[in-house]
Design a protein around this motif. Sequence first.
Motif, PDB file in Angstrom:
ATOM      1  N   PRO A 101       0.818  -1.215   0.000  1.00  0.00           N
ATOM      2  CA  PRO A 101       0.000   0.000   0.000  1.00  0.00           C
ATOM      3  C   PRO A 101       0.852   1.265   0.000  1.00  0.00           C
ATOM      4  CG  PRO A 101      -0.939  -1.607   1.496  1.00  0.00           C
ATOM      5  CD  PRO A 101       0.386  -2.168   1.043  1.00  0.00           C
ATOM      6  N   HIS A 102       0.463   2.187  -0.823  1.00  0.00           N
ATOM      7  CA  HIS A 102       1.176   3.452  -0.930  1.00  0.00           C
ATOM      8  C   HIS A 102       0.250   4.490  -1.550  1.00  0.00           C
ATOM      9  CE1 HIS A 102       1.570   1.537  -4.852  1.00  0.00           C
ATOM     10  NE2 HIS A 102       1.809   2.738  -5.378  1.00  0.00           N
ATOM     11  N   LYS A 103       0.647   5.729  -1.487  1.00  0.00           N
ATOM     12  CA  LYS A 103      -0.144   6.805  -2.070  1.00  0.00           C
ATOM     13  C   LYS A 103       0.136   6.881  -3.569  1.00  0.00           C
ATOM     14  CE  LYS A 103      -1.336  11.676  -1.376  1.00  0.00           C
ATOM     15  NZ  LYS A 103      -1.031  12.895  -0.592  1.00  0.00           N
ATOM     16  N   VAL A 104      -0.925   6.829  -4.355  1.00  0.00           N
ATOM     17  CA  VAL A 104      -0.768   6.873  -5.806  1.00  0.00           C
ATOM     18  C   VAL A 104      -1.441   8.116  -6.365  1.00  0.00           C
ATOM     19  CG1 VAL A 104      -0.684   4.362  -5.963  1.00  0.00           C
ATOM     20  CG2 VAL A 104      -2.863   5.523  -6.225  1.00  0.00           C
ATOM     21  N   LYS A 105      -0.971   8.529  -7.534  1.00  0.00           N
ATOM     22  CA  LYS A 105      -1.553   9.673  -8.222  1.00  0.00           C
ATOM     23  C   LYS A 105      -2.413   9.186  -9.385  1.00  0.00           C
ATOM     24  CE  LYS A 105       2.516  12.539  -7.228  1.00  0.00           C
ATOM     25  NZ  LYS A 105       3.633  13.325  -7.835  1.00  0.00           N
ATOM     26  N   SER A 106      -3.428   9.957  -9.695  1.00  0.00           N
ATOM     27  CA  SER A 106      -4.311   9.577 -10.800  1.00  0.00           C
ATOM     28  C   SER A 106      -3.528   9.395 -12.092  1.00  0.00           C
ATOM     29  CB  SER A 106      -5.400  10.639 -10.994  1.00  0.00           C
ATOM     30  OG  SER A 106      -6.223  10.720  -9.851  1.00  0.00           O
TER      31      SER A 106
END
Length: 405
Positions: free
Chosen positions: A147-152
């Motif tokens: 899990p990690h922060k993703v960008k559109s």
Amino acid sequence: MYVHREVEATVDKTLKQGKVVLVTGARQVGKTTMLQQRFGDAFDYVSMEDPRLFSLAKQDSVLFFESRELPLIIDEVQRVPELFSAVKWVVDQSQEKGRIILTGSQTYHLMKGVSESLAGRIRIIEMPSLSLRELLGVAEAPNGFVPHKVKSADITSLPEGFDIWEAIHRGSMPELQNPEVDWDAYYADYVSAYLERDVRDLVNVKDEAKFYSFMVACAARSGQLLNVSDISNDIDVDRKTVDSWLSVLQASNIVRIVEPFWPNIGKSLTKTPKLYFMDTGLVCHLTRWTTSEQLKVGAVAGHVFETFVVSEVLKSYMNAGANMRDVWFYRDSKKREIDLVIQQGHVLHPVEIKKAAMVGSDAVKNFSCLEALTGYEVGFGNVVCLSAEPYMITRNVQAIPVWAI
């Protein structure tokens, strides 16, 4: 048309590390096609399905190798366990890496031969069926999902007309990506061949109809806690038989058992594992959800969607050659659950799975349970759902589309 497989990069890397590489996986996931596509020009190829070569390998394994050239791919090697000792002798003649690639679909016979003859000389890769990223044509350097922060901008948009529920229902076997292949007939033949070949090889099943009922009972429980007694009562066989048959499904890569996270802190956490099929198309066939429309609105939609997401996560680890023992779930004595816990050393990343397009903070209320585990930190979390775009739920939790795994 050939679909690029993420595991190719892992095979390339692994060939530089071991004298022998074993590519295993369920039947018809594309092992042979992948290897021939990737190494067909550089490696000789033989199959133990060829009666003439099978006979030669059984009778005189040394002569078999004298009649071939290295580097060499040997397909379905578990059919001829006599070859393992000969492989050891051949590769020990040189310090060169990656000279022989073996493939097989039954890990029980394969691992027995490996442990007895090839320990220290072999690297093992478990190849899954097609991942969603591969189906969408966005396969990349494989990495186990964390899990990690993703960008559109980092997420490929779905092709026009792509139906995620149709993909879940259709399944992930390469042959089924041809729309002209009849879905139900394919799986009927697949199960029949599985019963006649793998099951008979692995265990003495006197009543194949009973084993089929066992498979159906397991498919109906995919995505749920594994209750052996419940399955035993359902199909009228004893627990010992159910345990034996579960080992068969695992050995032939049909199912995976995901263990509960157990940091040995007491008796407040469950020790009961969860059962997951690796192909949701097979689940739908066995449980007779015959159309994607029925599945989408049916009572089992949530469990099948969870099965699909967990299989995608596991595929990411298999394709990367990563440790699947880093994938857990959480459940305590108060029945508080977290669908997946991804471990990175002493950092635990929580994952919830929801078949909705929009989810709120209530979906992640159990993530705080991990904070009570001494010696571990809680990392960034994800909610895998059917949202078209990623969005933040809390400061440390983001909802992401299933195709972002």
